[in-house]
Design a protein around this motif. Structure first.
Motif, PDB file in Angstrom:
ATOM      1  N   PHE A  25       0.726  -1.093  -0.092  1.00 21.91           N
ATOM      2  CA  PHE A  25      -0.096  -0.121   0.097  1.00 21.91           C
ATOM      3  C   PHE A  25       0.824   1.103   0.100  1.00 21.91           C
ATOM      4  O   PHE A  25       0.271   2.468  -0.423  1.00 21.91           O
ATOM      5  N   PHE A  26       2.200   1.263   0.513  1.00 23.69           N
ATOM      6  CA  PHE A  26       2.899   2.382   0.501  1.00 23.69           C
ATOM      7  C   PHE A  26       3.830   2.466  -0.821  1.00 23.69           C
ATOM      8  O   PHE A  26       3.615   3.448  -1.558  1.00 23.69           O
ATOM      9  N   LEU A  27       4.257   1.315  -1.368  1.00 21.15           N
ATOM     10  CA  LEU A  27       5.248   1.553  -2.464  1.00 21.15           C
ATOM     11  C   LEU A  27       4.478   1.224  -3.734  1.00 21.15           C
ATOM     12  O   LEU A  27       4.660   2.162  -4.687  1.00 21.15           O
ATOM     13  N   VAL A  28       3.487   0.125  -3.795  1.00 20.28           N
ATOM     14  CA  VAL A  28       3.061  -0.083  -5.082  1.00 20.28           C
ATOM     15  C   VAL A  28       2.127   1.037  -5.381  1.00 20.28           C
ATOM     16  O   VAL A  28       1.941   1.463  -6.691  1.00 20.28           O
ATOM     17  N   VAL A  29       1.395   1.806  -4.473  1.00 20.68           N
ATOM     18  CA  VAL A  29       0.695   2.914  -4.891  1.00 20.68           C
ATOM     19  C   VAL A  29       1.394   4.003  -5.425  1.00 20.68           C
ATOM     20  O   VAL A  29       1.241   4.625  -6.356  1.00 20.68           O
ATOM     21  N   GLN A  30       2.494   4.283  -4.959  1.00 18.00           N
ATOM     22  CA  GLN A  30       3.546   5.383  -5.263  1.00 18.00           C
ATOM     23  C   GLN A  30       3.982   4.782  -6.757  1.00 18.00           C
ATOM     24  O   GLN A  30       4.218   5.732  -7.842  1.00 18.00           O
ATOM     25  N   TYR A  31       4.317   3.468  -6.914  1.00 16.96           N
ATOM     26  CA  TYR A  31       4.831   3.084  -8.422  1.00 16.96           C
ATOM     27  C   TYR A  31       3.763   3.256  -9.589  1.00 16.96           C
ATOM     28  O   TYR A  31       4.118   3.666 -10.292  1.00 16.96           O
ATOM     29  N   VAL A  32       2.660   2.817  -9.297  1.00 13.32           N
ATOM     30  CA  VAL A  32       1.590   2.943 -10.206  1.00 13.32           C
ATOM     31  C   VAL A  32       1.281   4.566 -10.492  1.00 13.32           C
ATOM     32  O   VAL A  32       0.743   4.675 -11.850  1.00 13.32           O
ATOM     33  N   GLN A  33       1.352   5.201  -9.501  1.00 10.37           N
ATOM     34  CA  GLN A  33       0.879   6.421  -9.672  1.00 10.37           C
ATOM     35  C   GLN A  33       2.130   7.483 -10.433  1.00 10.37           C
ATOM     36  O   GLN A  33       1.896   8.015 -11.343  1.00 10.37           O
ATOM     37  N   GLY A  34       3.142   7.067  -9.649  1.00 13.91           N
ATOM     38  CA  GLY A  34       4.665   8.026  -9.947  1.00 13.91           C
ATOM     39  C   GLY A  34       5.207   7.733 -10.988  1.00 13.91           C
ATOM     40  O   GLY A  34       5.769   8.527 -12.001  1.00 13.91           O
ATOM     41  N   VAL A  35       5.511   6.332 -11.396  1.00 15.78           N
ATOM     42  CA  VAL A  35       5.935   5.825 -12.528  1.00 15.78           C
ATOM     43  C   VAL A  35       5.230   5.280 -13.678  1.00 15.78           C
ATOM     44  O   VAL A  35       5.405   5.725 -15.017  1.00 15.78           O
ATOM     45  N   LEU A  36       4.115   4.676 -13.408  1.00 18.27           N
ATOM     46  CA  LEU A  36       3.039   4.256 -14.520  1.00 18.27           C
ATOM     47  C   LEU A  36       2.114   5.220 -15.037  1.00 18.27           C
ATOM     48  O   LEU A  36       1.408   5.186 -15.966  1.00 18.27           O
ATOM     49  N   GLY A  37       1.955   6.457 -14.100  1.00 16.76           N
ATOM     50  CA  GLY A  37       1.029   7.584 -14.359  1.00 16.76           C
ATOM     51  C   GLY A  37      -0.409   7.099 -14.244  1.00 16.76           C
ATOM     52  O   GLY A  37      -1.274   8.005 -14.833  1.00 16.76           O
ATOM     53  N   PHE A  38      -0.828   6.133 -13.317  1.00 17.11           N
ATOM     54  CA  PHE A  38      -2.008   5.957 -12.992  1.00 17.11           C
ATOM     55  C   PHE A  38      -2.654   7.174 -12.140  1.00 17.11           C
ATOM     56  O   PHE A  38      -1.991   7.530 -11.277  1.00 17.11           O
ATOM     57  N   GLY A  39      -3.930   7.371 -12.389  1.00 17.68           N
ATOM     58  CA  GLY A  39      -4.740   8.241 -11.597  1.00 17.68           C
ATOM     59  C   GLY A  39      -5.294   7.631 -10.195  1.00 17.68           C
ATOM     60  O   GLY A  39      -5.050   6.267 -10.290  1.00 17.68           O
ATOM     61  N   PRO A  40      -6.184   8.173  -9.516  1.00 19.12           N
ATOM     62  CA  PRO A  40      -6.524   7.733  -8.282  1.00 19.12           C
ATOM     63  C   PRO A  40      -7.585   6.476  -8.381  1.00 19.12           C
ATOM     64  O   PRO A  40      -7.355   5.421  -7.852  1.00 19.12           O
ATOM     65  N   LEU A  41      -8.426   6.456  -9.316  1.00 17.52           N
ATOM     66  CA  LEU A  41      -9.413   5.460  -9.699  1.00 17.52           C
ATOM     67  C   LEU A  41      -8.668   4.423 -10.268  1.00 17.52           C
ATOM     68  O   LEU A  41      -8.736   3.166  -9.920  1.00 17.52           O
ATOM     69  N   ALA A  42      -7.436   4.612 -11.259  1.00 11.53           N
ATOM     70  CA  ALA A  42      -6.842   3.645 -11.981  1.00 11.53           C
ATOM     71  C   ALA A  42      -5.966   2.804 -10.744  1.00 11.53           C
ATOM     72  O   ALA A  42      -5.804   1.493 -11.060  1.00 11.53           O
ATOM     73  N   SER A  43      -5.415   3.546 -10.031  1.00 15.92           N
ATOM     74  CA  SER A  43      -4.506   3.062  -8.702  1.00 15.92           C
ATOM     75  C   SER A  43      -5.391   2.056  -7.965  1.00 15.92           C
ATOM     76  O   SER A  43      -5.022   0.961  -7.562  1.00 15.92           O
ATOM     77  N   GLY A  44      -6.756   2.424  -7.811  1.00 14.05           N
ATOM     78  CA  GLY A  44      -7.707   1.463  -6.888  1.00 14.05           C
ATOM     79  C   GLY A  44      -7.908   0.265  -7.790  1.00 14.05           C
ATOM     80  O   GLY A  44      -7.853  -0.937  -7.106  1.00 14.05           O
TER      81      GLY A  44
END
Length: 489
Positions: free
Chosen positions: A298-317
Motif C-alpha cells: 500500500f505504501f510502495l505499489v501505490v507510489q509506483y503505479v501513480q508516479g512511474v506508470l502514471g495511473f490516476g486515483p481510480l486506476a490505482s484503486g
C-alpha cells in the motif's frame, strides 16, 4: 431440540443445523459489514490525501495525521475495547463504538479545517477500537458449530485483509467521481443500517462478573499508544531521535507494568494464560510480521503505479483488484483446506508465496509495465494472504474461553496494528535511506526486500512453532490397571 437436515450430495454443509442457524448467519453478515467499514477507513482516504491537502491546506508536515490519528486511536485502544466488551456486553459495546464511528465520519466529511478533520479521524479510531474486538468475539460466539465458526473466521480474514485494497479502489472512485468528503460520508448510511439490524439478528453475550482492572486498562492503553506514536513518527524523526526513543521507553515501561499487574489481580485486563500457549504466541507473531510486510503493497505499489506508470486515483484503486480477488477467492476454500491439511501447512504455503511476491516486486523498473511486472506478484500476494490470515486467526483464538473472547480478539487486533505500525516505520525508513528526491525507484528494491524478510521470518516461525500440540499420554490409575488385569485373566 428439533433440527433440520441440510446435507446434499457434493456439499460440505453439516448434516444438522440448529433452527436458529439462519438468524446466526444473518448476524454474522451484519457484523462483517461493520468490520469491512472499519478496515476500509484505514486506507480509503489514502488516494484522496492530495485533494484533502489542496482543499483544507494541511501542509506536508501535518497531512500524515489524517492517517495517523486514526491509526493511533485504533491501535492504542483495542485492548481496552476487547476487555470492555467482555465485561459490559459485546453487542452493547459494538453498538456504542459503531455509533461513535458513524457520527465521527459525518463530522469528518463536514470538516472545514485541518484540526477538525484530524479530531474526527481520531474519534473514528476510538469508535473502531471499541467495536472491532466485539466483531471478532461475536463471530466466534455466534456461530452454531465449529464448521460455521471456521467459515465466519475465513470471511473475517478475507474482509480484514482484502478490505484495505478495496479501500483504495473505493477511495479512488468516490474521489474521482465526487469529492474526498465522500470517503467519510459513505460510512454514515452503512453504519446506520448496521445499527438498526444488529440488535435484531445478533445475540448479546453474557457479561463477565467481577471488578474492572483499572490499572491494567490504563497501562495497556497508554503503553500501546506510546509504541504506536513512536513508530508512526520514525519516518520523519528517525529511529534515534529523542521522540522515538522516549516513546519506546515509555511504552516498554508501561507494558512491563501491565505484565506485573496482570499476574496479581483477580480479574486481569489480559489473561496471562492467553500468552502461555506456544502456538498462540507464534500465531500472533506471524500475524504481526505478515501485516507489517503487506504495508509495502500500500505504501510502495501505490507510489509506483501513480508516479512511474502514471495511473490516476481510480486506476490505482483498480490496480489492487487482483489482490482483493485473490484473497476473497482463496478464503472461500480455506476452511476446507484447513480441515484437511491443518493450519501449519496453509500458513507455510502462504508465507512462502508472500515472500516470493515481494521478491518479484523488487525487480520493477522504469521501463516495466503493470501487466508485466505488477499483476502477477499482486495476484500471488492475494492468493497467499488468503491462505495465511484465517488459519492464523483461528490458531490465535483456539481454546479461548467464551468469557475471554473479547480480550483475545483485542490482543490479536492490537498485534495487527502494532505490526502495521512497525511495517510502515521500517519500510519507509529503508526506502528513505536510498531514495532520490523526485524519483521512486531508488530505495524501492531494498524496501520490497525488507517486506520479503518480514514474511520469511513468519515462514520460519510457521515451520518451527506452529506444529500441532501432541496429546500427552496419561498413566492409568492403579485401580484401572487392576481391573484390566482381572478382565484379561
Amino acid at each position: 431440540m428439533s433440527v433440520t437436515s441440510h446435507r446434499t450430495a457434493g456439499t460440505d454443509l453439516p448434516a444438522d443445523l440448529p433452527p436458529d442457524a439462519g438468524r446466526a448467519a444473518t448476524g454474522i453478515a451484519i457484523v462483517l459489514v461493520a468490520q469491512l467499514m472499519l478496515v476500509l477507513d484505514a486506507t480509503v482516504v489514502n488516494v484522496a490525501l492530495p485533494r484533502i491537502d489542496t482543499d483544507l491546506g494541511f501542509g506536508p508536515a501535518s497531512l500524515s495525521w489524517v492517517l495517523n490519528a486514526y491509526t493511533l486511536a485504533f491501535g492504542g485502544l483495542l485492548l481496552l475495547g476487547g476487555r470492555l466488551g467482555d465485561v459490559r456486553g459485546r453487542l452493547r459495546l459494538f453498538e456504542v463504538g459503531l455509533t461513535l464511528f458513524t457520527v465521527a465520519s459525518l463530522l469528518g466529511g463536514l470538516a472545514q479545517t485541518p484540526g477538525q478533520l484530524v479530531a474526527a479521524r481520531a474519534a473514528q479510531g476510538v469508535g473502531a477500537a471499541l467495536a472491532a474486538p466485539s466483531v471478532l468475539a461475536l463471530l466466534t460466539t455466534s456461530a452454531p458449530d465449529e464448521a460455521a465458526r471456521n467459515r465466519a473466521l475465513a470471511l473475517f480474514a478475507a474482509v480484514s485483509s482484502g478490505g484495505a485494497s478495496l479501500g483504495l479502489l473505493l477511495g479512488g472512485l468516490v474521489t474521482d467521481v465526487g469529492s474526498w468528503r465522500w470517503t467519510l460520508f459513505i460510512n454514515v448510511p452503512i453504519g446506520l443500517v448496521v445499527l438498526v439490524l444488529a440488535r435484531r439478528f445478533v445475540t448479546e453475550t453474557p457479561r463477565r462478573p467481577g471488578r474492572f482492572d483499572v490499572v491494567g486498562a490504563v497501562t495497556a492503553t497508554l503503553g500501546a499508544v506510546s509504541l504506536v506514536w513512536a513508530l508512526i513518527g520514525t519516518p520523519d524523526h528517525g529511529w534515534t531521535s529523542p521522540r522515538t526513543l522516549g516513546g519506546f521507553a515509555v511504552g516498554v515501561l508501561l507494558l512491563l507494568a501491565l505484565a506485573l499487574t496482570e499476574t496479581r489481580v483477580a480479574h486481569p485486563m489480559i489473561q496471562p494464560r492467553l500468552l502461555r500457549s506456544r502456538r498462540r504466541v507464534a500465531a500472533l507473531a506471524v500475524m504481526a510480521l505478515v501485516v507489517g510486510g503487506q504495508l509495502s503493497m500500500f505504501f510502495l505499489v501505490v507510489q509506483y503505479v501513480q508516479g512511474v506508470l502514471g495511473f490516476g486515483p481510480l486506476a490505482s484503486g483498480f490496480a489492487f483488484l487482483p489482490l482483493s480477488l485473490g484473497i476473497f477467492t482463496v478464503s472461500r476454500f480455506t476452511p476446507r483446506l484447513m480441515a484437511r491439511f491443518g493450519a501449519r501447512v496453509l500458513v507455510v504455503a502462504g508465507t512462502l508465496g508472500l515472500t516470493t511476491s515481494f521478491v518479484l516486486l523488487s525487480q520493477v523498473g522504469a521501463d516495466s509495465s503493470y501487466a508485466g511486472a505488477v499483476l502477477l506478484p499482486m495476484l500471488l500476494n492475494g492468493l497467499s494472504a488468503g491462505l495465511v490470515f484465517m488459519p492464523v486467526t483461528a490458531t490465535a483464538l483456539a481454546d479461548v474461553e467464551p468469557e475471554h473472547a473479547g480480550a483475545a480478539s483485542g490482543l490479536l487486533q492490537t498485534t495487527q496494528q502494532l505490526g502495521s505500525a512497525v511495517g510502515v516505520a521500517v519500510i519507509v525508513s529503508v526506502y528513505a535511506a536510498g531514495a532520490v528526491p523526485g524519483e521512486f525507484l531508488p530505495g524501492a528494491r531494498e524496501a520490497f526486500l525488507t517486506s520479503a524478510s518480514f514474511t520469511a521470518v513468519a515462514l520460519v516461525l510457521a515451520v518451527t512453532m506452529l506444529r500441532p500440540v501432541r496429546a500427552r499420554a496419561v498413566a492409568p490409575e492403579p485401580a484401572e490397571v487392576e481391573a484390566l488385569a482381572a478382565e484379561a485373566a
